[in-house]
Design an enzyme around this catalytic site. Structure first.
Site, PDB file in Angstrom:
ATOM      1  CE1 TYR A   1      -3.740   2.389   0.577  1.00  0.00           C
ATOM      2  CE2 TYR A   1      -2.123   3.415   2.351  1.00  0.00           C
ATOM      3  CZ  TYR A   1      -3.490   3.623   1.435  1.00  0.00           C
ATOM      4  OH  TYR A   1      -4.304   4.719   1.587  1.00  0.00           O
TER       5      TYR A   1
ATOM      6  CD  GLU B   1      -8.375   6.325   4.428  1.00  0.00           C
ATOM      7  OE1 GLU B   1      -8.324   6.537   5.790  1.00  0.00           O
ATOM      8  OE2 GLU B   1      -7.351   6.463   3.736  1.00  0.00           O
TER       9      GLU B   1
ATOM     10  CD1 TRP C   1      -3.822   1.649   5.863  1.00  0.00           C
ATOM     11  CD2 TRP C   1      -5.536   2.205   5.884  1.00  0.00           C
ATOM     12  NE1 TRP C   1      -4.138   1.772   4.526  1.00  0.00           N
ATOM     13  CE2 TRP C   1      -5.325   2.054   4.733  1.00  0.00           C
ATOM     14  CE3 TRP C   1      -7.160   2.691   6.131  1.00  0.00           C
ATOM     15  CZ2 TRP C   1      -6.185   2.490   3.382  1.00  0.00           C
ATOM     16  CZ3 TRP C   1      -7.925   2.833   5.129  1.00  0.00           C
ATOM     17  CH2 TRP C   1      -7.597   2.559   3.816  1.00  0.00           C
TER      18      TRP C   1
END
Length: 183
Positions: A21, A43, A51
């Site tokens: 990522y 998000e 995350w």
């Protein structure tokens, strides 16, 4: 330790999804509306969680939310909400699920007015973080300052995804459109 230091310390062959990522997605512009919607959805679902968990569940979210197809999610009804609430592969939070559906409907409206969600974002650029947060709160559900900031940093609308000493920084900057220079 900042995110760049953390991700760059991971070995290249790691199973930790943060490495890929960080190196290939974080801060790079996204042109596809469904991909932008998918990032916003992740998000929003990350709020209160890590995350890393979102990255590990990303495929499950994509499957559960019709490949992040905005029109499909906008058409969701009570049966879809019940299905999502029962899906152990995603975050089963009614407020976040309802926000995804509401936001998909709002994006459809913005697409009708501006041609695309990306065009709408581009039209409002450049704004500072406070301006973006105000704008997002006017149009979307479950979007606080941190969610808006991370969404916009992760898609190249706000600076801060990578520090200048990060090996990915120059690559991200090379992919940014000319209008993004003001950010």
């Amino acid at each position: 330790m900042n995110y760049c230091d953390f991700a760059n310390a991971l070995p290249h062959d790691t199973a930790d999804p943060n490495k890929h990522y960080h190196d290939r997605e974080y801060g790079f512009p996204i042109d596809d509306d469904n991909a932008l919607f998918g990032r916003l959805l992740l998000e929003i679902n990350q709020a209160g969680l890590s995350w890393t968990l979102m990255l590990k569940k990303q495929a499950a979210f994509q499957t559960a939310y019709s490949g992040f197809d905005i029109a499909a999610v906008a058409a969701y009804g009570e049966a879809d909400i019940a299905r999502l609430l029962a899906d152990a592969g995603i975050v089963r939070n009614r407020l976040k699920i309802n926000a995804a559906i509401y936001n998909a409907r709002e994006i459809l409206r913005l697409q009708a007015e501006h041609g695309s969600f990306k065009n709408w974002l581009d039209t409002h650029h450049p704004l500072d973080k406070a301006g973006w947060v105000k704008l997002f709160k006017k149009h979307f559900k479950f979007v606080g300052g941190e969610i808006v900031n991370e969404f916009l940093m992760s898609t190249g609308y706000l600076k801060g995804a990578h520090h200048e000493g990060c090996p990915v920084f120059a690559e991200v900057m090379a992919h940014r459109p000319k209008w993004a220079e003001a950010v």
